[in-house]
Design a protein around this motif. Structure first.
Motif, PDB file in Angstrom:
ATOM      1  N   ILE A 143      71.853  35.953  70.147  1.00 48.32           N
ATOM      2  CA  ILE A 143      72.042  35.717  71.642  1.00 48.32           C
ATOM      3  C   ILE A 143      70.934  34.698  71.947  1.00 48.32           C
ATOM      4  O   ILE A 143      71.027  33.957  73.056  1.00 48.32           O
ATOM      5  CB  ILE A 143      72.185  36.894  72.436  1.00 48.32           C
ATOM      6  N   LEU A 144      69.873  34.493  71.033  1.00 44.18           N
ATOM      7  CA  LEU A 144      68.762  33.485  71.727  1.00 44.18           C
ATOM      8  C   LEU A 144      69.366  32.057  71.831  1.00 44.18           C
ATOM      9  O   LEU A 144      68.569  31.411  72.883  1.00 44.18           O
ATOM     10  CB  LEU A 144      67.536  33.466  70.581  1.00 44.18           C
ATOM     11  N   ASN A 145      70.452  31.850  71.491  1.00 44.46           N
ATOM     12  CA  ASN A 145      71.011  30.310  71.664  1.00 44.46           C
ATOM     13  C   ASN A 145      71.821  30.434  72.853  1.00 44.46           C
ATOM     14  O   ASN A 145      72.157  29.346  73.397  1.00 44.46           O
ATOM     15  CB  ASN A 145      71.787  29.685  70.573  1.00 44.46           C
ATOM     16  N   SER A 164      63.852  42.724  60.429  1.00 45.59           N
ATOM     17  CA  SER A 164      64.863  41.309  60.819  1.00 45.59           C
ATOM     18  C   SER A 164      63.970  40.434  61.563  1.00 45.59           C
ATOM     19  O   SER A 164      64.445  39.414  61.985  1.00 45.59           O
ATOM     20  CB  SER A 164      65.889  42.210  61.757  1.00 45.59           C
ATOM     21  N   MET A 165      62.725  40.503  61.695  1.00 48.76           N
ATOM     22  CA  MET A 165      61.667  39.505  62.221  1.00 48.76           C
ATOM     23  C   MET A 165      61.870  38.128  61.777  1.00 48.76           C
ATOM     24  O   MET A 165      61.860  37.189  62.709  1.00 48.76           O
ATOM     25  CB  MET A 165      60.365  39.994  62.150  1.00 48.76           C
ATOM     26  N   LYS A 166      62.285  37.942  60.475  1.00 47.40           N
ATOM     27  CA  LYS A 166      62.545  36.624  59.866  1.00 47.40           C
ATOM     28  C   LYS A 166      63.533  35.875  60.739  1.00 47.40           C
ATOM     29  O   LYS A 166      63.521  34.750  60.932  1.00 47.40           O
ATOM     30  CB  LYS A 166      62.526  36.578  58.430  1.00 47.40           C
ATOM     31  N   VAL A 167      64.670  36.587  60.881  1.00 48.71           N
ATOM     32  CA  VAL A 167      65.920  36.269  61.351  1.00 48.71           C
ATOM     33  C   VAL A 167      65.676  35.998  62.920  1.00 48.71           C
ATOM     34  O   VAL A 167      66.300  34.603  63.415  1.00 48.71           O
ATOM     35  CB  VAL A 167      67.096  37.298  61.209  1.00 48.71           C
ATOM     36  N   ILE A 168      65.045  36.770  63.467  1.00 53.88           N
ATOM     37  CA  ILE A 168      64.837  36.535  65.117  1.00 53.88           C
ATOM     38  C   ILE A 168      63.877  35.258  65.192  1.00 53.88           C
ATOM     39  O   ILE A 168      64.209  34.339  65.820  1.00 53.88           O
ATOM     40  CB  ILE A 168      64.013  37.761  65.458  1.00 53.88           C
ATOM     41  N   ALA A 169      62.944  35.239  64.195  1.00 56.25           N
ATOM     42  CA  ALA A 169      61.921  33.917  64.279  1.00 56.25           C
ATOM     43  C   ALA A 169      62.630  32.550  64.049  1.00 56.25           C
ATOM     44  O   ALA A 169      62.369  31.691  64.582  1.00 56.25           O
ATOM     45  CB  ALA A 169      60.958  34.160  63.172  1.00 56.25           C
ATOM     46  N   GLN A 170      63.675  32.931  63.327  1.00 54.30           N
ATOM     47  CA  GLN A 170      64.356  31.462  62.957  1.00 54.30           C
ATOM     48  C   GLN A 170      65.348  30.920  64.297  1.00 54.30           C
ATOM     49  O   GLN A 170      65.361  29.974  64.565  1.00 54.30           O
ATOM     50  CB  GLN A 170      65.438  31.739  61.893  1.00 54.30           C
ATOM     51  N   ASP A 171      65.468  31.888  65.100  1.00 45.93           N
ATOM     52  CA  ASP A 171      66.234  31.439  66.393  1.00 45.93           C
ATOM     53  C   ASP A 171      65.320  31.355  67.482  1.00 45.93           C
ATOM     54  O   ASP A 171      66.158  31.180  68.610  1.00 45.93           O
ATOM     55  CB  ASP A 171      67.341  32.555  66.803  1.00 45.93           C
ATOM     56  N   LEU A 172      64.150  31.458  67.288  1.00 52.92           N
ATOM     57  CA  LEU A 172      63.237  31.476  68.658  1.00 52.92           C
ATOM     58  C   LEU A 172      63.227  29.980  69.161  1.00 52.92           C
ATOM     59  O   LEU A 172      62.877  29.663  70.244  1.00 52.92           O
ATOM     60  CB  LEU A 172      61.764  31.990  68.268  1.00 52.92           C
ATOM     61  N   LEU A 196      57.166  33.955  61.704  1.00 56.49           N
ATOM     62  CA  LEU A 196      56.765  33.651  63.269  1.00 56.49           C
ATOM     63  C   LEU A 196      56.130  32.500  63.190  1.00 56.49           C
ATOM     64  O   LEU A 196      56.257  31.842  64.226  1.00 56.49           O
ATOM     65  CB  LEU A 196      55.953  34.956  63.567  1.00 56.49           C
ATOM     66  N   ASP A 197      55.088  32.371  62.205  1.00 58.59           N
ATOM     67  CA  ASP A 197      54.235  30.927  62.340  1.00 58.59           C
ATOM     68  C   ASP A 197      54.911  29.854  62.361  1.00 58.59           C
ATOM     69  O   ASP A 197      54.719  28.999  63.151  1.00 58.59           O
ATOM     70  CB  ASP A 197      53.277  31.032  61.114  1.00 58.59           C
ATOM     71  N   THR A 198      55.959  29.817  61.623  1.00 55.86           N
ATOM     72  CA  THR A 198      57.045  28.574  61.717  1.00 55.86           C
ATOM     73  C   THR A 198      57.712  28.392  62.900  1.00 55.86           C
ATOM     74  O   THR A 198      57.759  27.204  63.452  1.00 55.86           O
ATOM     75  CB  THR A 198      58.084  28.828  60.455  1.00 55.86           C
ATOM     76  N   ALA A 199      58.089  29.520  63.394  1.00 54.41           N
ATOM     77  CA  ALA A 199      58.611  29.318  64.759  1.00 54.41           C
ATOM     78  C   ALA A 199      57.801  28.893  66.018  1.00 54.41           C
ATOM     79  O   ALA A 199      58.385  28.210  66.972  1.00 54.41           O
ATOM     80  CB  ALA A 199      59.251  30.815  65.239  1.00 54.41           C
ATOM     81  N   LEU A 200      56.226  29.049  65.675  1.00 53.53           N
ATOM     82  CA  LEU A 200      55.200  28.478  66.782  1.00 53.53           C
ATOM     83  C   LEU A 200      55.463  27.282  67.028  1.00 53.53           C
ATOM     84  O   LEU A 200      54.954  26.538  68.327  1.00 53.53           O
ATOM     85  CB  LEU A 200      54.021  29.174  66.461  1.00 53.53           C
ATOM     86  N   GLN A 201      55.936  26.525  66.283  1.00 55.68           N
ATOM     87  CA  GLN A 201      55.850  24.968  66.309  1.00 55.68           C
ATOM     88  C   GLN A 201      56.960  24.632  67.700  1.00 55.68           C
ATOM     89  O   GLN A 201      56.723  23.473  67.926  1.00 55.68           O
ATOM     90  CB  GLN A 201      56.281  24.275  65.090  1.00 55.68           C
ATOM     91  N   HIS A 202      57.606  25.448  67.556  1.00 58.60           N
ATOM     92  CA  HIS A 202      58.885  25.156  68.626  1.00 58.60           C
ATOM     93  C   HIS A 202      58.447  26.022  70.152  1.00 58.60           C
ATOM     94  O   HIS A 202      59.219  25.571  70.949  1.00 58.60           O
ATOM     95  CB  HIS A 202      60.388  25.598  68.278  1.00 58.60           C
ATOM     96  N   LEU A 203      57.380  26.541  70.256  1.00 57.32           N
ATOM     97  CA  LEU A 203      57.169  27.462  71.417  1.00 57.32           C
ATOM     98  C   LEU A 203      55.901  26.901  71.954  1.00 57.32           C
ATOM     99  O   LEU A 203      54.665  27.675  72.287  1.00 57.32           O
ATOM    100  CB  LEU A 203      56.889  28.786  70.947  1.00 57.32           C
ATOM    101  N   ALA A 204      55.802  25.629  72.432  1.00 59.39           N
ATOM    102  CA  ALA A 204      54.863  24.792  73.076  1.00 59.39           C
ATOM    103  C   ALA A 204      54.092  25.440  74.409  1.00 59.39           C
ATOM    104  O   ALA A 204      53.129  25.278  74.822  1.00 59.39           O
ATOM    105  CB  ALA A 204      54.919  23.310  73.208  1.00 59.39           C
ATOM    106  N   GLU A 205      55.099  26.297  75.280  1.00 58.93           N
ATOM    107  CA  GLU A 205      54.488  26.966  76.399  1.00 58.93           C
ATOM    108  C   GLU A 205      54.221  28.254  76.299  1.00 58.93           C
ATOM    109  O   GLU A 205      53.794  28.846  77.169  1.00 58.93           O
ATOM    110  CB  GLU A 205      56.068  26.630  77.266  1.00 58.93           C
ATOM    111  N   LEU A 206      54.224  28.733  75.187  1.00 61.47           N
ATOM    112  CA  LEU A 206      53.694  30.328  74.948  1.00 61.47           C
ATOM    113  C   LEU A 206      52.237  30.273  75.448  1.00 61.47           C
ATOM    114  O   LEU A 206      51.366  29.724  75.172  1.00 61.47           O
ATOM    115  CB  LEU A 206      53.712  30.365  73.298  1.00 61.47           C
TER     116      LEU A 206
END
Length: 470
Positions: A143-145, A164-172, A196-206
């Motif tokens: 549902i993240l999308n 399932s964190m890897k799956v969640i991270a992919q959709d962050l 999670l670290d890979t996902a952080l590149q998309h979360l500039a507002e964190l």
């Protein structure tokens, strides 16, 4: 509302912890047509709500401006989750949903998530301690999308969701505006950290990242911090109780000082911090916005303390310093003398179980008498059993200078028991000079009959309301 002792408000209906019954829920549902402007509805901490939610949700079309719905600790059932999902089609303006502490949600989250429509305006989703499963994690990822405006995601204390964190991270990547991510005690492992670290590149507002109490990620930081340093807006980083290794600390010592907006750092209960902390603690000087540094139970040594003391000279906004459970502080508090003199904003100082001695207490009181620590509100000196009666006497004679002090704890360790010395009378006298003091911790100090009588009569005699925790 008057019956429940609440003040009526056409936009905010707060029925938190009101002991609501099924009949009350039905009555509440009948009121919704008269509340067209309602924006916030809180029914949290009403355990009898479970199984009755449908009676309410079928009437939510009357409050289609609803933005906030809080249902934490309501013993929600699978039927309630279904009813809530159906309600999403009605409350299209909903921005915050809190379902925390409803353990029966575990394994049934899809009953809710599959009802979310694309373009949902949800900004805050809290599902703390709901017994979520790996399957629930996958449902959440899907549902993240459809909730692109999400700013807060709290999945803490769901120990099985780590699978399932890897799956969640992919959709962050679908929620680029995310500002808070709470994964405290989620059973994360090293591969979860990598995803999670890979996902952080998309979360500039964190702004806030909490991955604390995930013991199995220890050893994974050395391979999973490539994108952490890019979080230029990060204000809060919580890594306490993560079993970080010496190799992890080497990498974190390079990365954390690059988080230029960091205001709160928690590394507590990571024993290896003490073995290799000098580089990191010394480099905290590059984080001038730091307001809170929590490094309790980190096995610090004198060199570590000296590095921290030197760095703290460059932290003008420091408000909270927690050094508890670091035995090296005892007898060495003087190393922090310069930093404490410059810490004009410090409000909380925690020195529990630090092997403090009389000299350390004398230093604290002399600092205040010299005009420093003027804003100190909370002082924790508990579990320092080595302090002599003379040391406590000196402290009590000077503690009255801490005019803004609201909490003071001088309790002994659980295994200890000790007669309260003659300094107790001086302590009571000092309390009359502390107008803001609301709580005094004195656990396991044995008071004589006369001392207890003096304490019991203190509030009445001085028209105060101090809570004595004895």
């Amino acid at each position: 509302m008057e019956k429940l002792g609440k003040k009526p408000n056409s936009k905010n209906l707060d029925l938190n912890n009101c002991g609501l019954s099924a009949a009350d829920v039905t009555e509440l549902a009948s009121l919704l047509p008269f509340l067209p402007e309602l924006e916030e509805l809180s029914l949290s901490w009403n355990g009898c709500l479970g199984g009755t939610l449908k009676a309410l949700t079928v009437h939510l079309h009357h409050v289609n401006l609803l933005k906030v719905l809080r249902l934490n600790n309501c013993r929600l059932t699978a039927e309630d989750v279904i009813s809530l999902g159906e309600a999403f089609e009605i409350v299209s303006q909903l921005e915050e949903l809190d379902l925390s502490w409803n353990s029966n949600i575990g394994g049934k989250l899809s009953l809710l998530t599959k009802k979310l429509q694309k373009g949902c305006k949800l900004k805050c989703l809290k599902i703390t301690d709901c017994n979520l499963t790996a399957k629930d994690g996958e449902s959440l990822a899907e549902i993240l999308n459809v909730i692109p405006n999400l700013e807060v995601l709290d999945l803490s204390i769901n120990k099985n969701i780590g699978c399932s964190m890897k799956v969640i991270a992919q959709d962050l990547k679908n929620v680029p505006g995310l500002k808070e991510l709470n994964l405290h005690m989620c059973g994360l492992k090293q591969d979860s950290l990598q995803g999670l670290d890979t996902a952080l590149q998309h979360l500039a507002e964190l702004r806030k990242l909490d991955i604390s109490c995930n013991r199995e990620i220890g050893g994974g930081f050395k391979d999973s911090t490539a994108h952490l340093a890019s979080l230029k807006n990060l204000e809060v980083l919580d890594l306490h109780q993560c079993c970080v290794t010496e190799e992890d600390m080497t990498v974190l010592s390079q990365v954390i000082p690059l988080l230029s907006s960091l205001q709160e750092l928690n590394l507590s209960s990571n024993k290896n911090v003490g073995l290799s902390s000098d580089p990191l603690l010394g480099r905290l000087r590059f984080l001038p916005k730091l307001r809170s540094v929590t490094i309790s139970n980190c096995g610090l040594g004198e060199e570590s303390l000296s590095s921290l003391a030197e760095a703290a000279l460059h932290l003008p906004e420091l408000e909270i310093l927690d050094l508890s459970w670091n035995k090296c502080v005892g007898g060495n508090l003087k190393l922090l003398l310069g930093a404490l003199k410059l810490a004009t904003e410090i409000q909380v100082l925690r020195l529990s179980s630090c092997n403090l001695v009389a000299e350390d207490l004398a230093l604290l009181t002399s600092l205040r008498q010299d005009g420093h620590l003027a804003r100190l509100q909370k002082l924790d000196l508990s579990y320092n059993d080595n302090i002599s009666d003379e040391g406590w006497a000196v402290f009590c004679q000077g503690v009255g200078a801490f005019k803004e002090l609201s909490e003071l704890d001088v309790s002994l360790r659980p295994s200890s028991c000790r007669d309260c010395g003659p300094w107790f009378r001086e302590l009571l006298a000092a309390l009359t000079q502390l107008p803001a003091l609301a709580e005094l911790g004195m656990q396991r100090w044995v008071l004589s009959g006369s001392q207890r009588k003096q304490m019991e009569g203190f509030n009445q005699d001085n028209k105060r309301n101090i809570r004595f925790d004895c």
